[in-house]
Design an enzyme around this catalytic site. Structure first.
Site: not given
Length: 434
Positions: A269-271, A274
């Site tokens: 869900h991040c890299i 974001d």
């Protein structure tokens, strides 16, 4: 009064969003003696937790049950109960829209649900990763929308970005430094007191925008460096050089170098998400984020590189993708977790089927693929038995779970495309690295 309650473990702590970030935070406060309340719109999650069950693989049910037995742990879908809390931590998703723009609907919906139930001298902390200015420009106006109370006067607002790394046994909530940003001294002081009760180190900063930007910098750094090593993988492969051996040699340097590792593409869900929050925000200032955009392009192209290797492996058997049966090992975005958000496995499976092949999967932590908005045709697809591997034309390792016996996998497979260097200790002409 607030800090005294923290010191005496009497402060009532609420966490909104009981996923991979929110649930560990809730458990951490509960474990440290605080009465805790989990809030989520998903009634199934609430029911499971209230029955002592964990729906996240690396969080043992014993951790939930032991807190339930203390009587200090509850979960609910009723947001009106937020009025009885001293602090509310917001840990909801911040995805991208289909146009790669920030999707603030979960933050907005949470703030609107809390607004009528805010009380004086309450602390609200946003933990969701987002662009600089979200706390001031999005969260606070929504929190104030249905109450006469004003932020940073009647109640306090802060931003403290999550640094959760699922199933990382070395780092957890207790020993990862906690960044704390607040635009008012009281909010900063209270938030530092709150998190200081569950973590060894706090990093206070009197500006929510700096804290928001710091979180994005962390993930942009990772995205750019992963893109670099992915590009080097392709270059060295053309030269007949093993990127994994290059990394092993380079990382012996004790300064000025940090190893990053290539893969089939970015997941989680991040890299994958974001960096685009910062890219989008930068456009307001007339800035084109060339490094971020280029890194995104390289990382997004990696599934195509894997497909080239799949085609090469099938060519060795005088076959094409069309008509071939391909066995995918791993749909979780990284090893030893049950989290398949933004997993590159689905993109590769979709490409295989678009080219006329069939793709089955196995993952020790995911028995059935859940709701996938981008890949609805995979929703409900069940994993195939690992023992059936030998009937497939090709095995593709996309997630290097520790539970897999790679000697067995190579022995039973006709050919193996290894995107994670999982078979590095095995000598076999069946293996193609990707």
């Amino acid at each position: 009064m607030f800090e005294e309650k923290i010191k005496n473990r009497q402060a009532r702590i609420g966490v909104v969003g009981l996923g991979y970030v929110g649930l560990p935070v809730l458990l951490a406060f509960g474990k440290n003696g605080f009465p805790v309340l989990g809030l989520d719109v998903d009634a199934d999650k609430v029911e499971q937790l209230n029955c002592g069950r964990s729906y996240i693989h690396h969080i043992p049910e014993e951790a939930v049950r032991s807190l339930l037995e203390t009587g200090r742990f509850q979960t609910t879908t009723d947001f009106s109960r937020a009025s009885g809390l001293d602090a509310v931590l917001i840990c909801v998703p911040t995805p991208l829209t289909q146009h790669r723009e920030p999707d603030m609907r979960y933050i907005v919906a949470t703030a609107r649900a809390l607004s009528p139930h805010l009380v004086a001298n309450q602390l609200i902390v946003l933990e969701s990763t987002t662009y600089p200015g979200t706390t001031r420009d999005v969260l606070i106006p929504e929190l104030e929308s249905q109450t006469v109370l004003r932020a940073n006067r009647d109640f306090w607002v802060a931003y403290s970005p999550e640094r959760e790394d699922p199933n990382n046994r070395e780092f957890s909530v207790s020993n990862v430094p906690k960044v704390i940003g607040a635009d008012h001294p009281t909010g900063l002081q209270w938030t530092e007191s709150l998190y200081g009760a569950i973590t060894q180190t706090t990093v206070p900063i009197g500006d929510t925008r700096v804290a928001e930007a710091a979180k994005l910098m962390e993930n942009v750094f990772r995205s750019v460096n992963i893109a670099l090593v992915n590009e080097l993988k392709v270059i060295f492969d053309r030269m007949g050089i093993d990127i994994w051996q290059v990394i092993d040699v380079a990382k012996t340097k004790p300064f000025g170098y940090m190893p990053f590792f290539p893969g089939p593409g970015l997941g989680g869900h991040c890299i994958p998400i974001d960096p685009f929050y910062l890219s989008w925000k930068a456009k307001e200032y007339g800035i084109v984020t060339r490094f971020i955009e280029l890194a995104g392009e390289i990382n997004v192209s990696m599934p195509n590189y894997v497909m080239e290797k799949i085609q090469s492996a099938l060519n060795r058997q005088s076959k094409s993708v069309r008509g071939s049966c391909i066995f995918i090992l791993g749909v979780a975005y990284k090893k030893d977790v049950d989290d398949d958000r933004e997993s590159v496995s689905f993109k590769i499976m979709e490409t295989i089927e678009a080219q006329g092949g069939s793709a089955d999967f196995h993952d020790p932590y995911i028995a059935v693929i859940g709701d996938k908005k981008e890949y609805p045709h995979f929703t409900g697809k069940q994993r195939a038995p690992l023992e059936d591997m030998g009937r497939y034309d090709l095995t593709v390792i996309l997630t290097d779970h520790s539970a897999y016996d790679y000697d067995f996998i190579v022995k039973e497979s006709r050919m193996v495309v290894d995107t994670r260097n999982a078979c590095r200790h095995i000598q076999s002409d069946k293996i193609i690295k990707a």
